[in-house]
Design an enzyme around this catalytic site. Structure first.
Site, short mmCIF file in Angstrom:
data_model
loop_
_atom_site.label_atom_id
_atom_site.label_comp_id
_atom_site.label_asym_id
_atom_site.label_seq_id
_atom_site.Cartn_x
_atom_site.Cartn_y
_atom_site.Cartn_z
CD GLU A 1 -0.33 -1.47 3.19
OE1 GLU A 1 -0.16 -2.45 2.23
OE2 GLU A 1 -0.14 -1.62 4.32
CG ASN A 2 4.97 1.04 0.28
OD1 ASN A 2 4.57 -0.02 0.20
ND2 ASN A 2 6.45 1.49 0.21
#
Lengths: 233, 217
Positions: free
Chosen positions: B46-47
């Site tokens: 998700e980064n």
């Protein structure tokens, strides 16, 4: 070409004062505006509200501002790697608003894009949604989350030009593009400031219109939090 | 009884060809090591990366290429980088097929708690609330009981919630459980674990129908 280039980090941070709200890009220590943070520490501004996914580590990133007790409130999604942060939070010295990571990104983007608020399913039924408006769409519940209001956004890119155009590298991109143009003044620092025209317009991630000031950082430490490697067989 | 690797191996069998998968920190990260190599899967972090590869070789690590656990990683051919808003567009917009994450507690109504122990541990929810609120297919990887031997498979969660009514399946060191309207349906036993042992370790309603097979890994 409208020139956004400033000659120093002190010129880039001109106008900062106590009790302001800042957005700061980065995920962990990756893609953080190292030079702007150093200037904020040096300036001694205090009573700050900082919107940033994380809070740095004890001796780097936003941890440096926390250490000097310059931060009054943090708005973050994850603050696990910082002992001083945890101490200040549990003792009540520091006000902390923990919000879902996607909500943090979208509240930045809403500010950037002119939306006053957005509905998100994240946090519905949890303490994050307490006191907030909720609404059903197609049988599913959503929480109303407001756009952030910030005085300065400090973002970090890989390359940029005097027009303010930005190109990011790898996962150091993270929140930086969402914060550019989401505050009254956006300050971009880059590893390399290239001549105008050197960047291919097809490959620009953030157009210069979202940036008011740009400068090349003096140096980048780019610290790694969790160095993980595999051995060659 | 399974160890953490065993849990990861069992969950890896749930990963299907063509899936985009988000792996949480801890046991879920290990799942990537055990996915069959005759299927195509892309891992999302998700980064801001899709198409994550293995850890880099010593000396080739790059501070600008990390996963959500802040570990240095590599990318595979076909990978892409993107900003956090787009990353959560993939998650919230249900483009990610499978989410695997850890938990402190799961309840029989599908509620999950994994981000906060009031007064003790407050690290934040990171992307977990976005993931559980949106994903259609959520598998929880966890130990069946806590360090004091108390069940983490409950009637109702006691800790602050991460999401409501969202967990579909739980894989623990003892069992595979499916969350149904009537409670936790026991699907499989871990090798060498009896139904009685699972009953004893489960506080939530346990539904046992017929013979419960032992899981194959």
């Amino acid at each position: 070409m409208i020139n956004k280039k400033v000659n120093s980090v002190s010129e880039a941070t001109k106008g900062i004062s106590d009790n302001m709200t800042f957005m700061l890009g980065g995920f962990g220590l990756s893609g953080i505006p190292e030079n702007a943070i150093a200037a904020l520490v040096k300036s001694g501004v205090k009573g700050l509200t900082c919107i940033s996914n994380n809070a740095g580590v004890d001796d780097f990133g936003l941890g440096l501002l926390l250490h000097q007790k310059q931060i009054k409130k943090m708005v973050s999604s994850y603050v696990g790697e910082n002992d001083e942060f945890e101490r200040q939070m549990l003792s009540g010295e520091l006000d902390v608003e923990l919000i879902p990571q996607g909500t943090l990104a979208e509240r930045c983007r809403a500010a950037q894009a002119g939306f006053p608020a957005v509905f998100t399913p994240a946090g519905y039924g949890t303490e994050v949604a307490e006191g907030k408006e909720t609404r059903e769409f197609d049988g599913k519940m959503y929480v109303l989350e407001h756009a952030f209001k910030a005085d300065f956004a400090f973002v970090k890119a890989w390359k940029g030009d005097a027009a303010g155009n930005l190109v990011f590298k790898g996962t150091a991109r993270n929140f930086n593009p969402c914060m550019a143009g989401a505050a009254k003044i956006t300050v971009a620092e880059v590893e390399e400031l290239v001549p105008v025209g050197a960047l291919d317009p097809n490959q620009i991630h953030i157009p210069g219109i979202f940036v008011q000031r740009i400068f090349q950082g003096e140096k980048y430490e780019k610290r790694i939090e969790q160095r993980t490697v595999r051995t060659r067989e | 009884m399974l160890d953490k690797t065993g849990i990861a191996k069992r969950i890896a069998k749930e990963v299907q060809d063509g899936y985009y998968v988000n792996l949480g920190i801890g046991i879920p990260t290990l799942v990537a090591n055990y996915v069959r190599d005759d299927i195509e899967v892309e891992f999302q972090s998700e980064n801001g990366v899709l198409g994550m590869g293995p850890f880099p070789f010593d000396g080739e690590e790059d501070a600008d290429i990390i996963n959500a656990g802040k570990q240095t990683i590599t990318t595979l051919p076909g990978a892409s980088f993107f900003d956090s808003a787009m990353s959560f567009a993939m998650i919230r917009g249900q483009h990610v097929d499978l989410t695997i994450l850890g938990a402190m507690e799961v309840a029989e109504n599908g509620d999950i708690a994994n981000w906060k122990i009031p007064g003790k541990m407050v690290k934040g929810m990171g992307g977990a609330m976005d993931l559980v609120a949106s994903a259609e297919n959520i598998i929880v990887a966890m130990m069946h009981t806590n360090k004091r031997g108390e069940s983490k498979i409950l009637k109702r969660c006691s800790l602050p919630l991460t999401g409501v009514g969202c967990v579909k399946k739980v894989v623990t060191n003892l069992a595979v459980l499916e969350v149904t309207d009537k409670g936790f349906k026991l699907l499989e036993r871990a090798p060498g674990v009896s139904v009685e042992e699972i009953k004893k370790a489960t506080e939530g309603t346990l539904i046992i129908e017929g013979d419960i097979p032992e899981m194959s890994l």
